[in-house]
Motif scaffolding. Structure first.
Motif, PDB file in Angstrom:
ATOM      1  N   UNK A 148      -8.022   3.352  -0.340  1.00 27.24           N
ATOM      2  CA  UNK A 148      -7.702   4.671  -0.881  1.00 27.24           C
ATOM      3  C   UNK A 148      -6.367   4.724  -1.601  1.00 27.24           C
ATOM      4  N   UNK A 149      -5.532   3.666  -1.457  1.00 30.87           N
ATOM      5  CA  UNK A 149      -4.197   3.678  -2.099  1.00 30.87           C
ATOM      6  C   UNK A 149      -4.040   2.506  -3.080  1.00 30.87           C
ATOM      7  N   UNK A 154      -1.272  -0.909  -8.185  1.00 30.45           N
ATOM      8  CA  UNK A 154      -1.320  -1.114  -9.637  1.00 30.45           C
ATOM      9  C   UNK A 154      -0.077  -0.504 -10.281  1.00 30.45           C
ATOM     10  N   UNK A 155       0.355   0.649  -9.769  1.00 26.29           N
ATOM     11  CA  UNK A 155       1.592   1.289 -10.279  1.00 26.29           C
ATOM     12  C   UNK A 155       2.813   0.405 -10.015  1.00 26.29           C
ATOM     13  N   UNK A 189      -5.191 -10.247   3.627  1.00 27.74           N
ATOM     14  CA  UNK A 189      -4.318  -9.299   2.915  1.00 27.74           C
ATOM     15  C   UNK A 189      -4.089  -9.762   1.485  1.00 27.74           C
ATOM     16  N   UNK A 190      -4.020 -11.084   1.279  1.00 30.23           N
ATOM     17  CA  UNK A 190      -3.835 -11.624  -0.069  1.00 30.23           C
ATOM     18  C   UNK A 190      -5.018 -11.228  -0.959  1.00 30.23           C
ATOM     19  N   UNK A 196      -6.630  -5.113  -5.498  1.00 28.12           N
ATOM     20  CA  UNK A 196      -6.045  -3.810  -5.826  1.00 28.12           C
ATOM     21  C   UNK A 196      -5.222  -3.843  -7.102  1.00 28.12           C
ATOM     22  N   UNK A 197      -4.466  -4.931  -7.362  1.00 34.97           N
ATOM     23  CA  UNK A 197      -3.555  -4.908  -8.516  1.00 34.97           C
ATOM     24  C   UNK A 197      -3.772  -6.061  -9.489  1.00 34.97           C
TER      25      UNK A 197
END
Ligand code: ZN
Length: 314
Positions: A148-149, A154-155, A189-190, A196-197
């Motif tokens: 959800x985040x 990406x930001x 996690x990697x 995600x980014x």
């Protein structure tokens, strides 16, 4: 009895005595040999039994080695670390590998702000404050915080910050159970960060720092393995102390950092990005305001920054 007869009787007695002695000696020898023979037979039996046991143990060891060799390399072993063959984990998680970079000395008065445990409900505010001061930072993220985040990661990348891994589960007792358990969590996690980014993370902050009460039994093997895979891990030389007590004020957190960076050529500062650390967000504004005035620059960590690790400071 004549003298001659007495002599003859003495000679007979002497002969009888010698004969008895010889017989007794022979009898003793026979008994002794018998006992030795019995003992010898028993020892031979024991040796044969031990040889059989040894052969069986060797067969079992060879079978175990064969079973190990037959295991596919990428299958995580459920065996606890203490029982694992040394370096067995090295063949696992082949994707958990990055190109290490040569270290370069940062410019003087460089501060690397690092935020652990995010992303959180405070991340957006942190990103905006950092932008306001043209400051770059590093976020060591937790996998369970990501769903959800993802857009926040990406930001981070888009605004020039670094994203490193902290842990997927952040459960100390699980991840520090073995080198294998840690790598498994780190792979998880990697993958989540990359999804995600779009960037494969190459930086790591160990939960609790590289040497802590949970990692102590395995930390040397763990650090060696993480470095062998090309990752740069960073402890810190300044702590905002924003995780020790929820009631720490904005002023106290800011003062800990502003004072902490004085005297270091460059600083790696430990801060936290979690929902209950709103005070940290406000303190970061004070830190940026004050240290910018003092001529400090805020940069994102990368693989060229010399490691700030507890091991070197110990
Ligand atoms: Zn943490």
């Amino acid at each position: 009895m004549t003298e001659e007869e007495r002599f003859a009787r003495q000679v007979r007695r002497a002969k009888q005595l010698i004969a008895r002695t010889v017989l007794a000696a022979l009898a003793c020898l026979a008994v002794g040999c018998g006992a030795l023979a019995v003992q010898n037979t028993r020892l031979s039996g024991e040796i044969r039994a031990q040889q059989a046991q040894l052969a069986q143990a060797q067969r079992q060891a060879e079978e175990a080695r064969g079973a190990l060799a037959a295991q596919p390399a990428a299958t995580p072993s459920p065996t606890p670390y203490a029982g694992q063959a040394a370096g067995e984990y090295q063949a696992q998680y082949p994707e958990l590998y990055v190109q290490a970079q040569a270290p370069a000395q940062p410019a003087e008065k460089t501060v690397y702000l690092t935020f652990d445990d995010g992303p959180s409900g405070n991340t957006q505010a942190l990103l905006d404050i950092l932008d306001k001061y043209g400051a770059k930072a590093t976020f060591f993220v937790v996998g369970t915080q990501l769903p959800g985040r993802e857009s926040l990661l990406a930001q981070m990348v888009g605004r020039g910050h670094a994203v490193g891994v902290h842990s997927y589960s952040h459960q100390y007792s699980q991840i520090y159970d073995s080198v294998d358990a840690f790598l498994q969590d780190m792979q998880q996690v990697s993958d989540a960060v990359q999804q995600a980014c779009g960037q494969k993370p190459a930086l790591l902050r160990f939960p609790g720092g590289s040497i802590n009460g949970y990692s102590r039994p395995i930390y040397q093997a763990l650090i060696a393995e993480v470095c062998r895979r090309g990752y740069s891990y960073f402890d810190w030389n300044v702590s905002a102390e924003d995780a020790v007590n929820i009631s720490r004020t904005r002023q106290q957190i800011a003062a800990a950092v502003v004072q902490g960076v004085q005297g270091h050529d460059f600083s790696v500062v430990l801060l936290h990005d979690s929902d209950r650390r709103e005070t940290t967000v406000r303190a970061v504004e004070d830190i940026l305001e004050e240290l910018t005035q003092q001529g400090y620059r805020f940069e994102a960590l990368d693989g060229t920054v010399p490691a700030i690790t507890f091991a070197y400071e110990a």
